[in-house]
Design a protein around this motif. Structure first.
Motif, short mmCIF file in Angstrom:
data_model
loop_
_atom_site.label_atom_id
_atom_site.label_comp_id
_atom_site.label_asym_id
_atom_site.label_seq_id
_atom_site.Cartn_x
_atom_site.Cartn_y
_atom_site.Cartn_z
N PHE A 87 0.84 -1.20 0.00
CA PHE A 87 0.00 0.00 0.00
C PHE A 87 0.87 1.24 0.00
CE2 PHE A 87 -2.79 2.99 2.55
CZ PHE A 87 -3.65 3.27 1.51
N PRO A 88 0.72 2.11 -1.02
CA PRO A 88 1.56 3.30 -1.10
C PRO A 88 1.13 4.40 -0.12
CG PRO A 88 0.05 3.27 -2.94
CD PRO A 88 -0.14 1.97 -2.18
N GLY A 89 -0.01 4.26 0.51
CA GLY A 89 -0.51 5.26 1.44
C GLY A 89 -1.56 6.15 0.81
N ARG A 90 -2.26 6.85 1.66
CA ARG A 90 -3.30 7.74 1.18
C ARG A 90 -2.70 8.84 0.34
NH1 ARG A 90 -8.29 6.92 3.20
NH2 ARG A 90 -8.43 5.49 4.93
N PRO A 91 -3.35 9.31 -0.66
CA PRO A 91 -4.72 9.10 -1.09
C PRO A 91 -4.87 7.97 -2.10
CG PRO A 91 -3.81 10.84 -2.41
CD PRO A 91 -2.71 10.37 -1.46
N HIS A 92 -3.89 7.13 -2.25
CA HIS A 92 -3.93 6.07 -3.25
C HIS A 92 -4.79 4.90 -2.79
CE1 HIS A 92 -0.79 8.23 -5.33
NE2 HIS A 92 -0.10 8.25 -4.20
#
Length: 135
Positions: A87-92
């Motif tokens: 998971f690349p992190g929010r907002p992705h």
């Protein structure tokens, strides 16, 4: 690997509401989850190997809520037919990759068995060893 952009999401335009309802009924009967079969067939028919819940929602024409699309992707991951990428992190969005497995052709065949869709995608005609060339 193919990753389709936001504007190029593979759409299941040929699914009427009646076809979608039939697929959800078959999915509920088989998987005890009405969204799993339509999501699996969309993934199998999509040329992209990686997808996220927003792609599924757009691809199915908004017929599924984002949280239900993510739940279906998680179930497919738990069934070991998809791999969740880091998971690349929010907002992705969380991204899942389709594994080369016979499941995809079985899902399409099960859906097309009732005359709902034609099994014509590369994933639907994949060999069991993951080769996507038609037999």
């Amino acid at each position: 690997m193919i990753r389709i952009s936001y504007y190029d999401v593979w759409m299941m335009d040929d699914w009427s509401d009646d076809i979608y309802s039939a697929l959800t009924a078959r999915s509920q009967a088989l998987y005890k989850n009405k969204h799993l079969l339509p999501v699996a067939v969309w993934i199998a028919e999509s040329p992209a190997e990686m997808t996220g819940a927003p792609d599924v929602v757009r691809g199915l024409g908004g017929r599924i809520a984002p949280n239900k699309a993510l739940e279906a992707l998680e179930r497919l991951r738990d069934g070991e037919v998809m791999l969740e990428l880091p998971f690349p992190g929010r907002p992705h969005a969380r991204i899942f990759q389709r594994k080369p497995t016979l499941f995809w052709s079985v899902a399409v065949e099960f859906a097309s068995d009732a005359g709902k869709i034609a099994p014509t995608s590369p994933a639907a005609s994949a060999n069991t060893d993951g080769d996507t060339e038609p037999r």
